[in-house]
Design a protein around this motif. Structure first.
Motif, PDB file in Angstrom:
ATOM      1  N   ALA A  85      52.057 -84.771  28.297  1.00  0.00           N
ATOM      2  CA  ALA A  85      50.830 -85.364  27.788  1.00  0.00           C
ATOM      3  C   ALA A  85      50.882 -85.635  26.288  1.00  0.00           C
ATOM      4  O   ALA A  85      50.354 -86.647  25.812  1.00  0.00           O
ATOM      5  N   ARG A  86      51.542 -84.751  25.527  1.00  0.00           N
ATOM      6  CA  ARG A  86      51.498 -84.834  24.058  1.00  0.00           C
ATOM      7  C   ARG A  86      52.778 -85.375  23.443  1.00  0.00           C
ATOM      8  O   ARG A  86      52.785 -85.735  22.258  1.00  0.00           O
ATOM      9  N   GLY A  87      53.875 -85.372  24.172  1.00  0.00           N
ATOM     10  CA  GLY A  87      55.117 -85.915  23.627  1.00  0.00           C
ATOM     11  C   GLY A  87      56.101 -84.844  23.211  1.00  0.00           C
ATOM     12  O   GLY A  87      55.735 -83.693  22.942  1.00  0.00           O
ATOM     13  N   ARG A  88      57.378 -85.231  23.131  1.00  0.00           N
ATOM     14  CA  ARG A  88      58.454 -84.290  22.832  1.00  0.00           C
ATOM     15  C   ARG A  88      58.371 -83.735  21.423  1.00  0.00           C
ATOM     16  O   ARG A  88      58.603 -82.544  21.204  1.00  0.00           O
ATOM     17  N   SER A  89      58.054 -84.560  20.416  1.00  0.00           N
ATOM     18  CA  SER A  89      58.031 -84.056  19.038  1.00  0.00           C
ATOM     19  C   SER A  89      56.949 -83.000  18.882  1.00  0.00           C
ATOM     20  O   SER A  89      57.153 -81.969  18.218  1.00  0.00           O
ATOM     21  N   TRP A  90      55.781 -83.208  19.484  1.00  0.00           N
ATOM     22  CA  TRP A  90      54.723 -82.204  19.451  1.00  0.00           C
ATOM     23  C   TRP A  90      55.205 -80.916  20.121  1.00  0.00           C
ATOM     24  O   TRP A  90      54.996 -79.821  19.603  1.00  0.00           O
ATOM     25  N   ALA A  91      55.846 -81.050  21.272  1.00  0.00           N
ATOM     26  CA  ALA A  91      56.307 -79.874  22.013  1.00  0.00           C
ATOM     27  C   ALA A  91      57.345 -79.099  21.218  1.00  0.00           C
ATOM     28  O   ALA A  91      57.335 -77.856  21.206  1.00  0.00           O
ATOM     29  N   ASP A  92      58.238 -79.805  20.540  1.00  0.00           N
ATOM     30  CA  ASP A  92      59.258 -79.125  19.744  1.00  0.00           C
ATOM     31  C   ASP A  92      58.634 -78.322  18.608  1.00  0.00           C
ATOM     32  O   ASP A  92      59.072 -77.203  18.297  1.00  0.00           O
TER      33      ASP A  92
END
Length: 355
Positions: free
Chosen positions: A20-27
């Motif tokens: 939902a939020r994207g890979r960069s946010w998750a990282d």
């Protein structure tokens, strides 16, 4: 020998949030969570091992099992609070029981499987012995088959995910039991969508498993988070139920599935309904399905007849008429030739006893 407690720290809804939020946010969240875990465990006599993508295993040792479990519980709450402060996520910490020797990691993983039933954002201690296996609280096969046959992938996925949410409300349920129930429903879906059938009407499981290998289905047993399980169900049904093309063979099969109980149904009838030649439809069945028009029609009729034989007390003559046969004699002959026994024998062998 000292006792050991394993504490498995697991970020909640990490997969769903990443989508939902994207890979960069998750990282960024993962990096901040890692710092929070290491800050909570720094200076304490524990070991901390990351388990990608979103878990950490903390191991505590001591000579008093009760005191050790209390220390592990306090540390678990401290870690959870630190992750909430540092990130936009919550976390679940699953504890093993104190034990001598190796095995704490395995026990913590087993405890963490209960997150599927209990939900996240909590500390989970070693679960009690589950109740014996029992049937699911509700059955959805009839409605599931209807949505699948209508090509309603979203409706079928929604029905399954809602059924899972209902099942987890059962008391003393074990994750293994829920996984077994879900595997049964998924195999039912494979049975319904598979178009390649044997002469007796049953699914050609060799063909079905070639299209979707069993080892891919059983990955569901590794899922311990309900949000990810919902995603997995939707993706699996999308794969099992590809968007149907309005080709001649699909239209022919759809017409047959609706009209197979009509004893006057013929290849020429189907050909006329889909505006194609009987020869072309026969060629499509042979080339695409590795069967014949008649075998496919017989499979549909006998599958329906077998269901009526096992699920009802309807007389044989009535079953013959409802399955597309002009006479009970013709029905008995076809049934015995393809199934290997008479309809009455099949009923005696397979019908479930009345409750």
């Amino acid at each position: 020998m000292d006792f050991t407690v394993g504490a498995l720290i697991d970020l909640d809804d990490y997969v769903a949030s990443t989508r939902a939020r994207g890979r960069s946010w998750a990282d960024r969240q993962l990096d901040q969570a890692d710092r929070a875990v290491r800050a909570a465990t720094a200076g304490q006599p524990v070991t901390c091992e990351p388990l990608p993508p979103d878990e950490w295993l903390v191991t505590l040792t001591g000579d008093d099992p009760d005191r050790l479990l209390g220390q592990a519980t306090a540390l678990a709450e401290q870690v959870r609070a630190g992750i909430v402060r540092a990130t936009e996520l919550t976390a679940t910490v699953s504890l093993s029981a104190p034990r001598r020797g190796p095995g704490a990691e395995r026990d913590a993983l087993r405890t963490n499987a209960y997150k599927l039933l209990l939900g996240g954002d909590r500390v989970i201690t070693a679960p009690p012995e589950p109740r014996p296996d029992a049937p699911p609280p509700v059955r959805i096969e009839a409605e599931l088959a209807r949505r699948i046959q209508a090509g309603d992938r979203g409706g079928a996925a929604g029905l399954l995910t809602g059924w899972v949410d209902r099942c987890v409300q059962e008391r003393d349920l074990a994750p293994k039991t829920l996984h077994n129930w879900l595997m049964g429903e998924l195999l039912f879906v494979v049975d319904v969508v598979n178009r390649c059938r044997l002469a007796g009407g049953s699914t050609d499981w060799v063909d079905a498993c070639a299209r979707l290998p069993i080892e891919e289905l059983i990955t569901v047993t590794e899922i311990h988070e309900r949000s990810y399980l919902h995603i997995w169900i939707e993706e699996t049904l999308t794969r099992l139920m590809p968007q149907a093309e309005r080709d001649i063979l699909s239209m022919a099969e759809s017409f047959m599935a609706t009209h197979y109980t009509d004893p006057r149904l013929r290849l020429s009838t189907v050909a006329q309904a889909v505006s194609a030649s009987p020869f072309y439809i026969s060629h499509l069945f042979a080339d695409e399905r590795r069967t014949t028009f008649l075998r496919h029609l017989t499979g549909l009729r006998l599958r329906h007849a077998r269901m009526l034989l096992t699920a009802s007390a309807v007389p044989i003559d009535t079953i013959a008429a409802r399955s597309g046969y002009l006479s009970a004699k013709a029905f008995r002959g076809v049934f015995k030739r393809h199934v290997g026994c008479s309809p009455s024998e099949y009923r005696r062998t397979h019908r479930s006893p009345a409750p």
